[in-house]
Each structure stands twice: as C-alpha cells, then as structure tokens.
Scaffold this active site. Structure first.
Site, PDB file in Angstrom:
ATOM      1  N   ASP A  36       0.813  -1.107   0.073  1.00  0.00           N
ATOM      2  CA  ASP A  36      -0.092   0.067  -0.017  1.00  0.00           C
ATOM      3  C   ASP A  36       0.955   1.033  -0.004  1.00  0.00           C
ATOM      4  OD1 ASP A  36      -3.162   0.119   1.004  1.00  0.00           O
ATOM      5  OD2 ASP A  36      -2.308   2.054   0.800  1.00  0.00           O
ATOM      6  N   THR A  96     -16.512   7.309  -6.203  1.00  0.00           N
ATOM      7  CA  THR A  96     -17.107   8.053  -7.220  1.00  0.00           C
ATOM      8  C   THR A  96     -16.254   9.329  -7.355  1.00  0.00           C
ATOM      9  OG1 THR A  96     -19.288   7.436  -5.952  1.00  0.00           O
ATOM     10  CG2 THR A  96     -19.392   9.246  -7.628  1.00  0.00           C
ATOM     11  N   LEU A 165     -17.529 -10.057  -0.371  1.00  0.00           N
ATOM     12  CA  LEU A 165     -17.628 -10.114   1.044  1.00  0.00           C
ATOM     13  C   LEU A 165     -18.528  -8.915   1.652  1.00  0.00           C
ATOM     14  CD1 LEU A 165     -15.558  -7.901   2.668  1.00  0.00           C
ATOM     15  CD2 LEU A 165     -13.873  -9.461   1.688  1.00  0.00           C
ATOM     16  N   GLU A 167     -18.662  -6.518   5.035  1.00  0.00           N
ATOM     17  CA  GLU A 167     -18.225  -5.981   6.333  1.00  0.00           C
ATOM     18  C   GLU A 167     -18.785  -6.561   7.348  1.00  0.00           C
ATOM     19  OE1 GLU A 167     -16.709  -1.901   6.030  1.00  0.00           O
ATOM     20  OE2 GLU A 167     -16.374  -2.198   4.208  1.00  0.00           O
ATOM     21  N   LEU A 229     -28.899  -5.916  -4.234  1.00  0.00           N
ATOM     22  CA  LEU A 229     -29.258  -6.112  -2.591  1.00  0.00           C
ATOM     23  C   LEU A 229     -29.881  -4.659  -2.484  1.00  0.00           C
ATOM     24  CD1 LEU A 229     -25.700  -7.765  -2.084  1.00  0.00           C
ATOM     25  CD2 LEU A 229     -28.030  -8.988  -1.468  1.00  0.00           C
ATOM     26  N   CYS A 278     -19.955   1.063  -0.753  1.00  0.00           N
ATOM     27  CA  CYS A 278     -20.076   0.285  -2.103  1.00  0.00           C
ATOM     28  C   CYS A 278     -21.499   0.671  -2.491  1.00  0.00           C
ATOM     29  CB  CYS A 278     -19.683  -0.816  -1.954  1.00  0.00           C
ATOM     30  SG  CYS A 278     -17.720  -1.281  -1.720  1.00  0.00           S
ATOM     31  N   LYS A 281     -22.108   4.112  -4.602  1.00  0.00           N
ATOM     32  CA  LYS A 281     -21.040   4.302  -5.562  1.00  0.00           C
ATOM     33  C   LYS A 281     -21.172   3.398  -6.814  1.00  0.00           C
ATOM     34  CE  LYS A 281     -16.921   1.793  -4.378  1.00  0.00           C
ATOM     35  NZ  LYS A 281     -16.970   0.752  -5.520  1.00  0.00           N
ATOM     36  N   PHE A 340     -21.522   2.000   9.516  1.00  0.00           N
ATOM     37  CA  PHE A 340     -22.707   1.899   8.728  1.00  0.00           C
ATOM     38  C   PHE A 340     -23.481   0.626   9.017  1.00  0.00           C
ATOM     39  CE2 PHE A 340     -21.761  -1.284   5.358  1.00  0.00           C
ATOM     40  CZ  PHE A 340     -20.359  -1.417   5.425  1.00  0.00           C
ATOM     41  N   ARG A 450     -33.182   0.971  13.678  1.00  0.00           N
ATOM     42  CA  ARG A 450     -32.781  -0.160  13.223  1.00  0.00           C
ATOM     43  C   ARG A 450     -33.981  -1.376  13.709  1.00  0.00           C
ATOM     44  NH1 ARG A 450     -28.838  -0.973   9.348  1.00  0.00           N
ATOM     45  NH2 ARG A 450     -27.181   0.817   9.771  1.00  0.00           N
TER      46      ARG A 450
HETATM   47  P1  NAD Z   1      -9.862   0.623   1.267  1.00  0.00           P
HETATM   48  O1  NAD Z   1     -10.078   2.310   0.824  1.00  0.00           O
HETATM   49  O2  NAD Z   1     -10.169   0.347   2.277  1.00  0.00           O
HETATM   50  O3  NAD Z   1      -8.701   0.265   0.556  1.00  0.00           O
HETATM   51  C1  NAD Z   1      -7.817   0.577  -0.740  1.00  0.00           C
HETATM   52  C2  NAD Z   1      -6.319   0.756  -0.529  1.00  0.00           C
HETATM   53  O4  NAD Z   1      -5.625   0.931  -1.824  1.00  0.00           O
HETATM   54  C3  NAD Z   1      -6.010   2.112   0.419  1.00  0.00           C
HETATM   55  O5  NAD Z   1      -5.494   1.491   1.576  1.00  0.00           O
HETATM   56  C4  NAD Z   1      -5.179   2.950  -0.527  1.00  0.00           C
HETATM   57  O6  NAD Z   1      -4.440   3.451   0.186  1.00  0.00           O
HETATM   58  C5  NAD Z   1      -4.662   1.885  -1.565  1.00  0.00           C
HETATM   59  N1  NAD Z   1      -4.031   2.398  -2.693  1.00  0.00           N
HETATM   60  C6  NAD Z   1      -4.623   3.360  -3.601  1.00  0.00           C
HETATM   61  N2  NAD Z   1      -4.018   3.398  -4.422  1.00  0.00           N
HETATM   62  C7  NAD Z   1      -2.807   2.746  -4.366  1.00  0.00           C
HETATM   63  C8  NAD Z   1      -1.604   2.440  -5.330  1.00  0.00           C
HETATM   64  N3  NAD Z   1      -1.419   3.272  -6.260  1.00  0.00           N
HETATM   65  N4  NAD Z   1      -0.719   1.544  -4.636  1.00  0.00           N
HETATM   66  C9  NAD Z   1      -0.861   1.066  -3.530  1.00  0.00           C
HETATM   67  N5  NAD Z   1      -1.939   1.134  -2.842  1.00  0.00           N
HETATM   68  C10 NAD Z   1      -2.965   2.062  -3.122  1.00  0.00           C
HETATM   69  O7  NAD Z   1     -11.120   0.097  -0.294  1.00  0.00           O
HETATM   70  P2  NAD Z   1     -11.895  -1.273   0.044  1.00  0.00           P
HETATM   71  O8  NAD Z   1     -12.968  -1.034   0.819  1.00  0.00           O
HETATM   72  O9  NAD Z   1     -10.888  -2.101   0.461  1.00  0.00           O
HETATM   73  O10 NAD Z   1     -12.328  -1.355  -1.248  1.00  0.00           O
HETATM   74  C11 NAD Z   1     -11.403  -1.603  -2.459  1.00  0.00           C
HETATM   75  C12 NAD Z   1     -12.294  -1.918  -3.618  1.00  0.00           C
HETATM   76  O11 NAD Z   1     -12.915  -3.364  -3.415  1.00  0.00           O
HETATM   77  C13 NAD Z   1     -13.234  -0.998  -4.201  1.00  0.00           C
HETATM   78  O12 NAD Z   1     -13.364  -1.241  -5.497  1.00  0.00           O
HETATM   79  C14 NAD Z   1     -14.636  -1.538  -3.514  1.00  0.00           C
HETATM   80  O13 NAD Z   1     -15.760  -1.306  -4.347  1.00  0.00           O
HETATM   81  C15 NAD Z   1     -14.332  -3.129  -3.534  1.00  0.00           C
HETATM   82  N6  NAD Z   1     -15.209  -3.716  -2.533  1.00  0.00           N
HETATM   83  C16 NAD Z   1     -15.210  -3.502  -1.248  1.00  0.00           C
HETATM   84  C17 NAD Z   1     -15.963  -4.157  -0.208  1.00  0.00           C
HETATM   85  C18 NAD Z   1     -15.815  -3.805   1.079  1.00  0.00           C
HETATM   86  O14 NAD Z   1     -16.896  -4.343   1.930  1.00  0.00           O
HETATM   87  N7  NAD Z   1     -15.344  -2.617   1.487  1.00  0.00           N
HETATM   88  C19 NAD Z   1     -16.467  -5.336  -0.550  1.00  0.00           C
HETATM   89  C20 NAD Z   1     -16.408  -5.869  -1.896  1.00  0.00           C
HETATM   90  C21 NAD Z   1     -15.529  -5.057  -2.970  1.00  0.00           C
HETATM   91  C1  UGA Z   2     -22.354  -5.024   0.409  1.00  0.00           C
HETATM   92  C2  UGA Z   2     -22.640  -6.426  -0.035  1.00  0.00           C
HETATM   93  O1  UGA Z   2     -23.327  -7.281   1.101  1.00  0.00           O
HETATM   94  C3  UGA Z   2     -21.561  -7.337  -0.292  1.00  0.00           C
HETATM   95  O2  UGA Z   2     -21.647  -8.575  -1.082  1.00  0.00           O
HETATM   96  C4  UGA Z   2     -20.685  -6.480  -1.281  1.00  0.00           C
HETATM   97  O3  UGA Z   2     -19.265  -7.170  -1.429  1.00  0.00           O
HETATM   98  C5  UGA Z   2     -20.197  -5.180  -0.382  1.00  0.00           C
HETATM   99  O4  UGA Z   2     -21.362  -4.493  -0.110  1.00  0.00           O
HETATM  100  C6  UGA Z   2     -19.217  -4.442  -1.323  1.00  0.00           C
HETATM  101  O5  UGA Z   2     -19.323  -4.552  -2.665  1.00  0.00           O
HETATM  102  O6  UGA Z   2     -18.647  -3.518  -0.664  1.00  0.00           O
HETATM  103  P1  UGA Z   2     -21.561  -4.443   2.902  1.00  0.00           P
HETATM  104  O7  UGA Z   2     -21.791  -2.838   2.466  1.00  0.00           O
HETATM  105  O8  UGA Z   2     -20.330  -4.494   3.684  1.00  0.00           O
HETATM  106  O9  UGA Z   2     -21.751  -5.430   1.766  1.00  0.00           O
HETATM  107  O10 UGA Z   2     -22.635  -4.636   4.051  1.00  0.00           O
HETATM  108  P2  UGA Z   2     -24.266  -5.127   3.779  1.00  0.00           P
HETATM  109  O11 UGA Z   2     -24.445  -6.334   4.715  1.00  0.00           O
HETATM  110  O12 UGA Z   2     -24.692  -5.202   2.380  1.00  0.00           O
HETATM  111  O13 UGA Z   2     -24.957  -3.795   4.440  1.00  0.00           O
HETATM  112  C7  UGA Z   2     -25.022  -2.507   3.549  1.00  0.00           C
HETATM  113  C8  UGA Z   2     -25.947  -1.525   4.177  1.00  0.00           C
HETATM  114  O14 UGA Z   2     -27.362  -2.018   4.174  1.00  0.00           O
HETATM  115  C9  UGA Z   2     -25.723  -1.419   5.581  1.00  0.00           C
HETATM  116  O15 UGA Z   2     -25.930  -0.061   6.162  1.00  0.00           O
HETATM  117  C10 UGA Z   2     -26.981  -2.335   6.456  1.00  0.00           C
HETATM  118  O16 UGA Z   2     -27.076  -1.681   7.679  1.00  0.00           O
HETATM  119  C11 UGA Z   2     -28.024  -1.944   5.508  1.00  0.00           C
HETATM  120  N1  UGA Z   2     -29.068  -3.126   5.324  1.00  0.00           N
HETATM  121  C12 UGA Z   2     -28.657  -4.305   5.124  1.00  0.00           C
HETATM  122  C13 UGA Z   2     -30.467  -2.532   5.729  1.00  0.00           C
HETATM  123  O17 UGA Z   2     -30.653  -1.418   5.849  1.00  0.00           O
HETATM  124  N2  UGA Z   2     -31.434  -3.648   5.640  1.00  0.00           N
HETATM  125  C14 UGA Z   2     -30.883  -5.076   5.332  1.00  0.00           C
HETATM  126  O18 UGA Z   2     -32.025  -5.925   5.489  1.00  0.00           O
HETATM  127  C15 UGA Z   2     -29.747  -5.372   4.915  1.00  0.00           C
END
Ligand code: NAD
Ligand code: UGA
Length: 470
Positions: A36, A96, A165, A167, A229, A278, A281, A340, A450
């Site tokens: 990173d 975004t 996944l 969170e 979702l 997510c 966005k 969240f 909630r």
């Molecule tokens: P995040 O902001 O937590 O982590 C991204 C990391 O990438 C940061 O630590 C940043 O410093 C690093 N980074 C950016 N540019 C870089 C570079 N040039 N070299 C090295 N490191 C660099 O983001 P996240 O929540 O892990 O999400 C990452 C991606 O996964 C997004 O596209 C998101 O939509 C997707 N996603 C997120 C979740 C989730 O639950 N957060 C779930 C599924 C998919």
């Molecule tokens: C969501 C998807 O569930 C994952 O599959 C996906 O990988 C991820 O986005 C992503 O691409 O980042 P996440 O946002 O971590 O995961 O959590 P969710 O459990 O989906 O909840 C999202 C939001 O919806 C939360 O604020 C939660 O409280 C709310 N929620 C969820 C409701 O208000 N009602 C529900 O029935 C479920």
C-alpha cells in the site's frame, strides 16, 4: 502453467487485508505480499497491537496472528513485490468521481490507473493481473491498454475476480463464499490465467461454487449484485413509509413477504437507510454506464434506489424534529452507533453522518457513542460531509463544536431529549434503559432507526418511541 507461488496485492484496505489474510491462511505454499502507499496503514497491519489493525472484523486478528510473518507480509515496497509476484491483485479504492466529467456518478479510476502503471513499470516477467476492486464494465480493456503501451515486452493477462464479502462478516464470507466469480478472455492465455486462480480457490471453496465467465460478465455481475441487494432495502424502506400511514407493521410485512421462497428473507430489514462505501457508488456507476449507452429508462430505474435511500434518511430526521415540537435547537440528541452496520469500524457513507449533520444544522447538540469508530474518525466524517456541501470554514467550526463523543451510552445520553439508534450493535439491546431514562429530559424519546429494541418494554418504562415502519 506452473502453480502460483507468489502473490502481490495492491491495496491493504477492507478488501485487500482480509482477502489476502484468508488466501495466505488457506494456501500455506503461497507467499502473499500486501502493499500500500499508505505507510501508516502498513505499520498498523504490522503492529503487535492486534486489537488495532486498520480493519476491524470478527476473526481477522486471529488469522493475521497465525500467518503474518510466515506467508503473509505487509509492506510499502511496491516495486519489489510487484516484480517478484506471478499474480497481482488490484484491491485499490474506486470512489465516485468528485470533479470533472462524470462527477458525482462515474467511478474515479485514478487509483486503478496508477496501479496499472506501477505494474507495467516494475514487471520483467509475465504476470496475471486480477481485478479485485469493483469496476465499471470493460475496465480490463483500459488496464490492458496501459500495461501494453507502457511495457510491450512483458505478457500480461488481465482477469476479473470481484469480491462479494460484506463487512462485519468478511472472514465468514471468505471461508464459505456463496460463489467465487472469475472472468477471463476466451483465449488460451485467458483460460490458463483463470485456471491458475481457480486452483488457488479450490484449496477451500468447492468447485461447484466457482463460476467462470467472460470478463465483461464478471465485471458487470458485481455491480448488478450490489444493485439488487440495495434495491431490496429501498423496496422495504419505501413500504415502511406506507406502513406508518396505514397501521401495518413493516417487520411483519417483511416476514410474511420473505417467507415466499421466490423472494427469500434476506435484505428485507427496514432501516434508516443503507450506508457503506459500495452500494451508492456502485449503483451510481451502473446508472452512469446505462446513460453512457443511452439506456435512460434503465438508468432512472436504478437511480430510484438511491432516491428512496435519501428519502428514508430525510424522513427519519424530519420525524425527530417534528416529535420534539418542531425544533431541536439547543437540544441534546444522543446518537448510538456511527458505523454503517454492526461489527465493523467502517463509517463510510453511514446514515449516522447524514442524520447527525442535519440535526446539528438544525441547532442540536449531538452526543455520540460507537463501540468501534474512533473519535477522530467521527469528527473527520462530519467535517468532510460539510466540506462537500460547500459550507464555509467558520460555520463548520461552529458545527463541530456541537458534536461530542463519549465512551459509553450512559454518558452520551445524559440530559438528552432523544436517543437515535443508527447502527444495530447488539450491545444496544443490553443497555440499562431504566437508568438512561432516569437521566434524560422529558418527554424522553427513542428513535430506533434499526428496529432492534422492544417497544412495549420501553414504553412501559416511560419512553416515547418511534421505530421505522411502525
Ligand atoms: P480501501 O479504501 O479500504 O482500501 C484501498 C487501499 O488501496 C487504500 O489503503 C489505499 O491507500 C490503497 N491504494 C490506492 N492506490 C494505491 C496505489 N497506487 N498503490 C498502492 N496502494 C494504493 O477500499 P476497500 O473498501 O478495500 O475497497 C477496495 C475495492 O474493493 C473497491 O473497488 C470496492 O468497491 C471493492 N469492494 C469493497 C468491499 C468492502 O466491503 N469494503 C467489498 C467488496 C468489494
Ligand atoms: C455489501 C454487499 O452485501 C457485499 O456482498 C458486497 O461485497 C459489498 O457491499 C461491497 O461490494 O462493498 P456491505 O456494504 O459491507 O456489503 O454490508 P451489507 O451487509 O450489504 O450492508 C449494507 C448496508 O445496508 C448497511 O448499512 C446495512 O445496515 C444496510 N442493510 C442491510 C439494511 O438496511 N437492511 C438490510 O436488510 C440489510
């Protein structure tokens, strides 16, 4: 193709950290290096203080403890780790766009582009590049173009492997995924790259759960999954408003509707609105994509999911103001929950930010308690929210002076006129509500965003209570 022995993941965030920890744990023969640009984050991943990893997820610190220093490493040495790896995951952020063409809707691919340039620069041997970040359809084409034009002498194969996944349940989700999706070009090299990644997942995911598709289907399926979702949440939230007007109970409606196997019970919990980095966005990205292809009706359909989410947050805030005799000016309002959702320290796009900021703008003093989100993060969240609304610095400073952070619900709710539950943390159901009632102003309101509290018990204690869709 030889088996993969060395992986590099660019991005040590909420996805890169947990996914790579699980790959390292399940594949002891593979060395996994997570890199990173953020040194502070990498230092925290390497710290002995496992309670303060950059990402809080149940079960994560135990896995990190088992594999870190054995076959899982965190560093800022991007050059070395790219150069050594046979397979490179891109898990960078894809927010975004905040300015320029597509502002407020399209995905900012800056970090993806930067990473592709780094890969091109530091590669001397063939590499498989895996899109782990969520990306607009056909981003792989742009990545290929950068790699090819920057470094024509090395063979790169780009494949897509979006992450599903959620969170708060990341480790559980990674251990037992509903499916793993891998998309590649329908060429010999594409097939070999997809197979190499299938072999890695086969260490713990049953083969019938590993779906392989073409690249564009894989990229699009991720956006569509999130849109579906979020659409379910907005659907039930829209009905919650109708329940309040008709005397129906949204939790009963949700239960009755969800019992139909064709509909299913998940993601039908009415709330103050969905948050997280997510859903919004990714839907905006889908809407932008539809508009780009001139599919305006499709764009409008998906945009309405966000409209209802904004409406729900707004409705909740208005309900508070109305109930407190039309004004919250100089009233203390306690906010329980800032993340969240429960079981995460992530507060990106949390409904708590919007509701709290609006209440402060209406003159309230906000008193916050969250079990995992740190004080600095809460203040940074509202500061950023107001900066994005172009509020002047002096006014922001005044607003910030009206938000106080506490270590427990008892202190946070002292002399409050109302308590708002904005995250479904389980500990909120075990609060000593009688004690809290005795320390609040009268009438003592609870706004349960909630629907986690027992309404009848609280009413008997003397509280006035509002729950979503009741
Ligand atoms: P995040 O902001 O937590 O982590 C991204 C990391 O990438 C940061 O630590 C940043 O410093 C690093 N980074 C950016 N540019 C870089 C570079 N040039 N070299 C090295 N490191 C660099 O983001 P996240 O929540 O892990 O999400 C990452 C991606 O996964 C997004 O596209 C998101 O939509 C997707 N996603 C997120 C979740 C989730 O639950 N957060 C779930 C599924 C998919
Ligand atoms: C969501 C998807 O569930 C994952 O599959 C996906 O990988 C991820 O986005 C992503 O691409 O980042 P996440 O946002 O971590 O995961 O959590 P969710 O459990 O989906 O909840 C999202 C939001 O919806 C939360 O604020 C939660 O409280 C709310 N929620 C969820 C409701 O208000 N009602 C529900 O029935 C479920």
């Amino acid at each position: 193709m030889d088996k993969i022995k060395n992986i590099c993941c660019i991005g040590a965030g909420y996805v890169g950290g947990p996914t790579m920890a699980v790959i390292a744990y399940k594949c002891p023969n593979i060395t996994v290096n997570v890199v990173d640009i953020n040194k502070n984050k990498i230092d925290k991943w390497n710290s002995n203080d496992l309670d303060n990893l950059p990402v809080y997820e149940p079960g994560l610190s135990e896995i990190v403890e088992k594999v870190r220093g054995k076959n899982l490493f965190f560093s800022c040495d991007i050059e070395k780790e790219i150069s050594n790896a046979e397979m490179i995951f891109l898990a960078v952020n894809t927010p975004t766009k905040k300015y320029g063409e597509g502002k407020g809707m399209a995905i900012d691919l800056k970090y993806v582009e930067d990473s592709a340039r780094l890969i091109a620069k530091f590669s001397n041997e063939p590499k498989i590049v895996v899109e782990k970040s969520t990306l607009p359809v056909r981003t792989a084409e742009a990545i290929e173009k950068i790699l090819k034009s920057e470094n024509p002498s090395v063979k790169f194969e780009v494949i897509s492997n979006p992450e599903f996944l959620a969170e708060g349940t990341a480790i559980k989700d990674l251990f037992k995924s509903d499916r793993v999706l891998i998309g590649g070009h329908k060429t010999r090299q594409g097939f070999e790259a997809v197979t190499a990644l299938v072999e890695i997942y086969s260490n713990w995911i049953p083969n019938e759960k590993i779906i392989t598709t073409n690249l564009w289907s894989s990229e699009l399926s991720k956006l569509v999954s999130n849109a579906f979702l979020a659409q379910r949440i907005s659907s039930i939230n829209s009905i919650s408003a109708l329940c309040e007007s008709t005397g129906a109970d949204v939790d009963e409606v949700s239960r009755a509707v969800g019992k139909d196997k064709r509909i299913g019970p998940e993601f039908l919990k009415a709330s103050v609105g969905f948050g997280g980095s997510c859903f919004q966005k990714d839907i905006l990205s889908l809407v932008y994509l539809c508009k780009y292809y001139n599919l305006n009706e499709v764009a409008d359909f998906w945009k309405s999911v966000i409209n209802i989410n904004n409406y729900q947050r707004d409705r909740f805030t208005k309900k508070i103001i109305q109930s407190l005799f039309g004004s919250v000016s100089d009233k203390k309002i306690c906010i329980l929950g800032w993340s969240f959702k429960k079981n995460t320290n992530d507060s990106r796009e949390s409904s708590a930010i919007v509701v709290s900021s609006n209440l402060i703008e209406n003159g309230a003093e906000i008193r916050v308690y969250d079990p995992k989100v740190k004080k600095e993060k809460i203040l940074a969240d509202v500061n950023e929210y107001w900066l994005n609304q172009n509020i002047k610095r002096d006014l922001i400073n005044d607003y910030l002076s009206r938000i106080k952070i506490f270590e427990n619900p008892n202190d946070a709710s002292e002399k409050a006129s109302a308590i708002c539950i904005l995250t479904e943390w389980e500990e909120f159901t075990a609060i000593d509500w009688e004690l809290i009632y005795s320390r609040m102003k009268r009438p003592a309101w609870i706004f349960d965003g909630r629907n986690i509290l027992n309404r009848e018990i609280l009413k008997n204690m003397g509280f006035d209570i509002y729950q979503i869709g009741k």
